[in-house]
Design a protein around this motif. Structure first.
Motif, PDB file in Angstrom:
ATOM      1  N   TYR A  13      67.704  39.506   9.495  1.00 56.21           N
ATOM      2  CA  TYR A  13      68.222  38.940   8.256  1.00 56.21           C
ATOM      3  C   TYR A  13      69.665  39.367   8.102  1.00 56.21           C
ATOM      4  O   TYR A  13      70.040  40.488   8.451  1.00 56.21           O
ATOM      5  CB  TYR A  13      67.411  39.424   7.047  1.00 56.21           C
ATOM      6  CG  TYR A  13      66.089  38.733   6.925  1.00 56.21           C
ATOM      7  CD1 TYR A  13      65.999  37.486   6.315  1.00 56.21           C
ATOM      8  CD2 TYR A  13      64.929  39.310   7.419  1.00 56.21           C
ATOM      9  CE1 TYR A  13      64.780  36.836   6.210  1.00 56.21           C
ATOM     10  CE2 TYR A  13      63.703  38.671   7.312  1.00 56.21           C
ATOM     11  CZ  TYR A  13      63.642  37.434   6.711  1.00 56.21           C
ATOM     12  OH  TYR A  13      62.438  36.796   6.603  1.00 56.21           O
ATOM     13  N   GLU A  14      70.478  38.458   7.567  1.00 56.58           N
ATOM     14  CA  GLU A  14      71.866  38.750   7.270  1.00 56.58           C
ATOM     15  C   GLU A  14      72.308  37.861   6.120  1.00 56.58           C
ATOM     16  O   GLU A  14      71.632  36.887   5.787  1.00 56.58           O
ATOM     17  CB  GLU A  14      72.750  38.513   8.505  1.00 56.58           C
ATOM     18  CG  GLU A  14      72.704  37.097   9.019  1.00 56.58           C
ATOM     19  CD  GLU A  14      73.282  36.930  10.408  1.00 56.58           C
ATOM     20  OE1 GLU A  14      73.513  37.941  11.102  1.00 56.58           O
ATOM     21  OE2 GLU A  14      73.505  35.787  10.807  1.00 56.58           O
ATOM     22  N   VAL A  15      73.419  38.203   5.524  1.00 56.00           N
ATOM     23  CA  VAL A  15      73.981  37.391   4.451  1.00 56.00           C
ATOM     24  C   VAL A  15      75.043  36.487   5.058  1.00 56.00           C
ATOM     25  O   VAL A  15      75.955  36.964   5.739  1.00 56.00           O
ATOM     26  CB  VAL A  15      74.577  38.267   3.337  1.00 56.00           C
ATOM     27  CG1 VAL A  15      75.329  37.422   2.312  1.00 56.00           C
ATOM     28  CG2 VAL A  15      73.472  39.064   2.661  1.00 56.00           C
ATOM     29  N   GLU A  16      74.907  35.183   4.839  1.00 58.51           N
ATOM     30  CA  GLU A  16      75.925  34.229   5.262  1.00 58.51           C
ATOM     31  C   GLU A  16      76.901  34.084   4.099  1.00 58.51           C
ATOM     32  O   GLU A  16      76.556  33.567   3.036  1.00 58.51           O
ATOM     33  CB  GLU A  16      75.297  32.880   5.597  1.00 58.51           C
ATOM     34  CG  GLU A  16      76.304  31.864   6.057  1.00 58.51           C
ATOM     35  CD  GLU A  16      75.656  30.543   6.406  1.00 58.51           C
ATOM     36  OE1 GLU A  16      76.260  29.504   6.101  1.00 58.51           O
ATOM     37  OE2 GLU A  16      74.551  30.540   6.979  1.00 58.51           O
TER      38      GLU A  16
ATOM     39  N   LEU B 200      71.000  34.452   1.822  1.00 57.96           N
ATOM     40  CA  LEU B 200      70.249  35.229   2.794  1.00 57.96           C
ATOM     41  C   LEU B 200      69.750  34.302   3.892  1.00 57.96           C
ATOM     42  O   LEU B 200      69.190  33.234   3.614  1.00 57.96           O
ATOM     43  CB  LEU B 200      69.068  35.924   2.110  1.00 57.96           C
ATOM     44  CG  LEU B 200      68.275  36.901   2.964  1.00 57.96           C
ATOM     45  CD1 LEU B 200      69.140  38.077   3.389  1.00 57.96           C
ATOM     46  CD2 LEU B 200      67.063  37.395   2.184  1.00 57.96           C
ATOM     47  N   ARG B 201      69.975  34.675   5.141  1.00 59.02           N
ATOM     48  CA  ARG B 201      69.555  33.857   6.284  1.00 59.02           C
ATOM     49  C   ARG B 201      68.770  34.712   7.269  1.00 59.02           C
ATOM     50  O   ARG B 201      69.031  35.899   7.435  1.00 59.02           O
ATOM     51  CB  ARG B 201      70.768  33.282   7.024  1.00 59.02           C
ATOM     52  CG  ARG B 201      71.680  32.451   6.176  1.00 59.02           C
ATOM     53  CD  ARG B 201      71.070  31.090   5.922  1.00 59.02           C
ATOM     54  NE  ARG B 201      72.044  30.258   5.252  1.00 59.02           N
ATOM     55  CZ  ARG B 201      71.804  29.576   4.148  1.00 59.02           C
ATOM     56  NH1 ARG B 201      70.614  29.615   3.595  1.00 59.02           N
ATOM     57  NH2 ARG B 201      72.747  28.849   3.604  1.00 59.02           N
ATOM     58  N   ARG B 202      67.830  34.076   7.933  1.00 55.54           N
ATOM     59  CA  ARG B 202      67.106  34.715   9.027  1.00 55.54           C
ATOM     60  C   ARG B 202      67.564  34.039  10.301  1.00 55.54           C
ATOM     61  O   ARG B 202      67.422  32.824  10.451  1.00 55.54           O
ATOM     62  CB  ARG B 202      65.595  34.562   8.852  1.00 55.54           C
ATOM     63  CG  ARG B 202      64.812  35.316   9.906  1.00 55.54           C
ATOM     64  CD  ARG B 202      63.335  35.245   9.630  1.00 55.54           C
ATOM     65  NE  ARG B 202      62.603  35.989  10.634  1.00 55.54           N
ATOM     66  CZ  ARG B 202      61.309  35.883  10.828  1.00 55.54           C
ATOM     67  NH1 ARG B 202      60.590  35.068  10.071  1.00 55.54           N
ATOM     68  NH2 ARG B 202      60.713  36.583  11.762  1.00 55.54           N
TER      69      ARG B 202
ATOM     70  N   ARG C 133      66.196  28.144  -4.480  1.00 60.76           N
ATOM     71  CA  ARG C 133      67.517  28.714  -4.720  1.00 60.76           C
ATOM     72  C   ARG C 133      67.660  29.980  -3.886  1.00 60.76           C
ATOM     73  O   ARG C 133      66.775  30.828  -3.891  1.00 60.76           O
ATOM     74  CB  ARG C 133      67.668  29.032  -6.194  1.00 60.76           C
ATOM     75  CG  ARG C 133      69.075  29.392  -6.576  1.00 60.76           C
ATOM     76  CD  ARG C 133      69.205  29.364  -8.066  1.00 60.76           C
ATOM     77  NE  ARG C 133      69.534  30.709  -8.512  1.00 60.76           N
ATOM     78  CZ  ARG C 133      69.480  31.090  -9.763  1.00 60.76           C
ATOM     79  NH1 ARG C 133      69.054  30.275 -10.680  1.00 60.76           N
ATOM     80  NH2 ARG C 133      69.822  32.300 -10.090  1.00 60.76           N
ATOM     81  N   ASN C 134      68.742  30.086  -3.158  1.00 60.96           N
ATOM     82  CA  ASN C 134      69.000  31.240  -2.312  1.00 60.96           C
ATOM     83  C   ASN C 134      70.445  31.654  -2.547  1.00 60.96           C
ATOM     84  O   ASN C 134      71.359  31.095  -1.957  1.00 60.96           O
ATOM     85  CB  ASN C 134      68.761  30.860  -0.842  1.00 60.96           C
ATOM     86  CG  ASN C 134      68.953  32.032   0.093  1.00 60.96           C
ATOM     87  OD1 ASN C 134      69.492  33.065  -0.275  1.00 60.96           O
ATOM     88  ND2 ASN C 134      68.532  31.853   1.323  1.00 60.96           N
ATOM     89  N   GLU C 135      70.640  32.610  -3.436  1.00 57.92           N
ATOM     90  CA  GLU C 135      71.970  33.094  -3.766  1.00 57.92           C
ATOM     91  C   GLU C 135      72.000  34.605  -3.640  1.00 57.92           C
ATOM     92  O   GLU C 135      71.078  35.285  -4.097  1.00 57.92           O
ATOM     93  CB  GLU C 135      72.345  32.732  -5.203  1.00 57.92           C
ATOM     94  CG  GLU C 135      72.426  31.249  -5.461  1.00 57.92           C
ATOM     95  CD  GLU C 135      72.628  30.933  -6.935  1.00 57.92           C
ATOM     96  OE1 GLU C 135      72.202  31.756  -7.784  1.00 57.92           O
ATOM     97  OE2 GLU C 135      73.199  29.890  -7.218  1.00 57.92           O
ATOM     98  N   VAL C 136      73.061  35.116  -3.036  1.00 53.56           N
ATOM     99  CA  VAL C 136      73.228  36.553  -2.896  1.00 53.56           C
ATOM    100  C   VAL C 136      74.603  36.918  -3.433  1.00 53.56           C
ATOM    101  O   VAL C 136      75.591  36.260  -3.108  1.00 53.56           O
ATOM    102  CB  VAL C 136      73.107  36.988  -1.418  1.00 53.56           C
ATOM    103  CG1 VAL C 136      73.404  38.464  -1.261  1.00 53.56           C
ATOM    104  CG2 VAL C 136      71.734  36.662  -0.874  1.00 53.56           C
ATOM    105  N   GLY C 137      74.652  37.948  -4.245  1.00 52.84           N
ATOM    106  CA  GLY C 137      75.911  38.509  -4.722  1.00 52.84           C
ATOM    107  C   GLY C 137      75.903  39.995  -4.453  1.00 52.84           C
ATOM    108  O   GLY C 137      74.986  40.698  -4.868  1.00 52.84           O
TER     109      GLY C 137
END
Length: 140
Positions: free
Chosen positions: A122-125, A107-109, A24-28
């Motif tokens: 790294y950045e947030v998509e 989160l993506r690399r 699971r890869n979730e960013v808020g």
């Protein structure tokens, strides 16, 4: 109040979790937009919108505060956000510097060629961007 929340789980976390369970890869995130989104065209021809979010850091619990004349620690995190889909790009272009914004995504690399060879960051998509309130300099 600005907050940030990042949740990333892998199949090895938790007792009794099946090894085949998906990750699971979730960013808020919630923070102020540092500047208006910049639209870029990649060498592949893809269009993206790039923006930067400034998220205040909450003081860590259980730690003493630094002495007033001691070295200062960062009190914000500046996070790069990229919008790949047309809908996310449109949402990003409607935002103005200073707006309080909520971002949902992952989160993506990313890897790219640079002057020193292959590099990554790294950045947030973003999958969704929502203006919570307008910044003071955003006009009417």
């Amino acid at each position: 109040m600005a907050t940030s929340r990042t949740t990333t789980r892998t199949s090895s976390e938790g007792a009794g979790v099946d090894d085949a369970a998906p990750g699971r890869n979730e960013v808020g995130l919630r923070g102020r937009l540092a500047a208006e989104a910049e639209e870029r065209e990649l060498p592949s021809g893809d269009l993206i919108a790039v923006l930067r979010l400034v998220v205040p850091r909450e003081p860590p619990s259980g730690r003493r505060r630094a002495a007033p004349d001691g070295p200062k620690r960062a009190s914000v995190d500046t996070i790069d956000v990229v919008c790949w889909t047309a809908g996310a790009r449109r949402s990003a272009k409607r935002l103005r510097a200073g707006d309080l914004v909520e971002v949902e995504g992952a989160l993506r690399r990313r890897f790219y060629g640079g002057p020193a060879g292959r590099q990554s960051r790294y950045e947030v998509e973003a999958t969704a961007l929502t203006r919570v309130s307008r910044g003071a300099s955003s006009g009417t």
